[in-house]
Scaffold this motif. Sequence first.
Motif, PDB file in Angstrom:
ATOM      1  N   MET A   1       0.818  -1.194   0.000  1.00  0.00           N
ATOM      2  CA  MET A   1       0.000   0.000   0.000  1.00  0.00           C
ATOM      3  C   MET A   1       0.865   1.262   0.000  1.00  0.00           C
ATOM      4  O   MET A   1       0.635   2.168  -0.766  1.00  0.00           O
ATOM      5  N   TYR A   2       1.855   1.272   0.886  1.00  0.00           N
ATOM      6  CA  TYR A   2       2.701   2.453   0.947  1.00  0.00           C
ATOM      7  C   TYR A   2       3.578   2.607  -0.287  1.00  0.00           C
ATOM      8  O   TYR A   2       3.912   3.719  -0.671  1.00  0.00           O
ATOM      9  N   THR A   3       3.934   1.492  -0.893  1.00  0.00           N
ATOM     10  CA  THR A   3       4.766   1.587  -2.093  1.00  0.00           C
ATOM     11  C   THR A   3       3.987   2.218  -3.243  1.00  0.00           C
ATOM     12  O   THR A   3       4.576   2.913  -4.073  1.00  0.00           O
ATOM     13  N   LYS A   4       2.670   1.976  -3.296  1.00  0.00           N
ATOM     14  CA  LYS A   4       1.859   2.613  -4.332  1.00  0.00           C
ATOM     15  C   LYS A   4       1.807   4.121  -4.121  1.00  0.00           C
ATOM     16  O   LYS A   4       1.913   4.892  -5.074  1.00  0.00           O
ATOM     17  N   ILE A   6       3.961   6.066  -2.348  1.00  0.00           N
ATOM     18  CA  ILE A   6       5.286   6.663  -2.558  1.00  0.00           C
ATOM     19  C   ILE A   6       5.635   6.688  -4.044  1.00  0.00           C
ATOM     20  O   ILE A   6       6.146   7.688  -4.558  1.00  0.00           O
ATOM     21  N   GLY A   7       5.335   5.602  -4.746  1.00  0.00           N
ATOM     22  CA  GLY A   7       5.595   5.558  -6.189  1.00  0.00           C
ATOM     23  C   GLY A   7       4.765   6.575  -6.946  1.00  0.00           C
ATOM     24  O   GLY A   7       5.244   7.212  -7.889  1.00  0.00           O
ATOM     25  N   SER A   8       3.509   6.764  -6.532  1.00  0.00           N
ATOM     26  CA  SER A   8       2.651   7.745  -7.195  1.00  0.00           C
ATOM     27  C   SER A   8       3.147   9.167  -6.958  1.00  0.00           C
ATOM     28  O   SER A   8       3.127   9.996  -7.869  1.00  0.00           O
ATOM     29  N   LEU A   9       3.601   9.443  -5.746  1.00  0.00           N
ATOM     30  CA  LEU A   9       4.158  10.770  -5.471  1.00  0.00           C
ATOM     31  C   LEU A   9       5.430  11.006  -6.276  1.00  0.00           C
ATOM     32  O   LEU A   9       5.655  12.110  -6.792  1.00  0.00           O
ATOM     33  N   PHE A  10       6.242   9.974  -6.397  1.00  0.00           N
ATOM     34  CA  PHE A  10       7.460  10.076  -7.202  1.00  0.00           C
ATOM     35  C   PHE A  10       7.120  10.301  -8.676  1.00  0.00           C
ATOM     36  O   PHE A  10       7.742  11.123  -9.354  1.00  0.00           O
ATOM     37  N   GLY A  11       6.111   9.584  -9.185  1.00  0.00           N
ATOM     38  CA  GLY A  11       5.684   9.766 -10.572  1.00  0.00           C
ATOM     39  C   GLY A  11       5.123  11.159 -10.813  1.00  0.00           C
ATOM     40  O   GLY A  11       5.362  11.773 -11.850  1.00  0.00           O
ATOM     41  N   GLY A  12       4.361  11.673  -9.835  1.00  0.00           N
ATOM     42  CA  GLY A  12       3.849  13.038  -9.952  1.00  0.00           C
ATOM     43  C   GLY A  12       4.972  14.064  -9.963  1.00  0.00           C
ATOM     44  O   GLY A  12       4.928  15.036 -10.717  1.00  0.00           O
ATOM     45  N   ALA A  13       5.980  13.832  -9.131  1.00  0.00           N
ATOM     46  CA  ALA A  13       7.132  14.735  -9.108  1.00  0.00           C
ATOM     47  C   ALA A  13       7.887  14.693 -10.437  1.00  0.00           C
ATOM     48  O   ALA A  13       8.324  15.729 -10.949  1.00  0.00           O
ATOM     49  N   LEU A  14       8.021  13.494 -11.005  1.00  0.00           N
ATOM     50  CA  LEU A  14       8.659  13.389 -12.319  1.00  0.00           C
ATOM     51  C   LEU A  14       7.828  14.078 -13.395  1.00  0.00           C
ATOM     52  O   LEU A  14       8.376  14.692 -14.313  1.00  0.00           O
ATOM     53  N   ILE A  44      -0.329   8.377 -12.860  1.00  0.00           N
ATOM     54  CA  ILE A  44      -1.156   7.235 -13.236  1.00  0.00           C
ATOM     55  C   ILE A  44      -0.339   6.036 -13.736  1.00  0.00           C
ATOM     56  O   ILE A  44      -0.562   4.912 -13.282  1.00  0.00           O
ATOM     57  N   PRO A  45       0.617   6.208 -14.647  1.00  0.00           N
ATOM     58  CA  PRO A  45       1.377   5.020 -15.088  1.00  0.00           C
ATOM     59  C   PRO A  45       2.180   4.369 -13.970  1.00  0.00           C
ATOM     60  O   PRO A  45       2.275   3.146 -13.912  1.00  0.00           O
ATOM     61  N   VAL A  46       2.743   5.188 -13.078  1.00  0.00           N
ATOM     62  CA  VAL A  46       3.511   4.608 -11.969  1.00  0.00           C
ATOM     63  C   VAL A  46       2.587   3.832 -11.037  1.00  0.00           C
ATOM     64  O   VAL A  46       2.909   2.733 -10.596  1.00  0.00           O
ATOM     65  N   PHE A  47       1.412   4.381 -10.743  1.00  0.00           N
ATOM     66  CA  PHE A  47       0.457   3.693  -9.877  1.00  0.00           C
ATOM     67  C   PHE A  47       0.009   2.379 -10.499  1.00  0.00           C
ATOM     68  O   PHE A  47      -0.067   1.352  -9.819  1.00  0.00           O
ATOM     69  N   MET A  48      -0.273   2.395 -11.786  1.00  0.00           N
ATOM     70  CA  MET A  48      -0.730   1.172 -12.454  1.00  0.00           C
ATOM     71  C   MET A  48       0.388   0.130 -12.514  1.00  0.00           C
ATOM     72  O   MET A  48       0.134  -1.062 -12.352  1.00  0.00           O
ATOM     73  N   THR A  49       1.611   0.569 -12.727  1.00  0.00           N
ATOM     74  CA  THR A  49       2.738  -0.359 -12.770  1.00  0.00           C
ATOM     75  C   THR A  49       2.979  -0.969 -11.401  1.00  0.00           C
ATOM     76  O   THR A  49       3.183  -2.176 -11.279  1.00  0.00           O
TER      77      THR A  49
END
Length: 60
Positions: A1-4, A6-14, A44-49
């Motif tokens: 759950m937390y990885t989704k 953190i990954g989504s925040l990282f994808g948004g920052a990118l 969205i792509p990071v969350f889906m991945t």
Amino acid sequence: MYTKIIGSLFGGALGLFYYKLQSCLNGSWPITAKPHRTGIYGTIPVFMTRSSFLITGAFV
């Protein structure tokens, strides 16, 4: 759950970083015309991945 999350925040920052590098000033390119839209397109792509690799809470 937390990885989704953190990954989504990282994808948004990118996505926002991409907006900073390739922003479209006249609005003809919809992905980079507005910063919030670019952030969403990065999230969205990071969350889906991340969701596709998580099975029962463990990485495969």
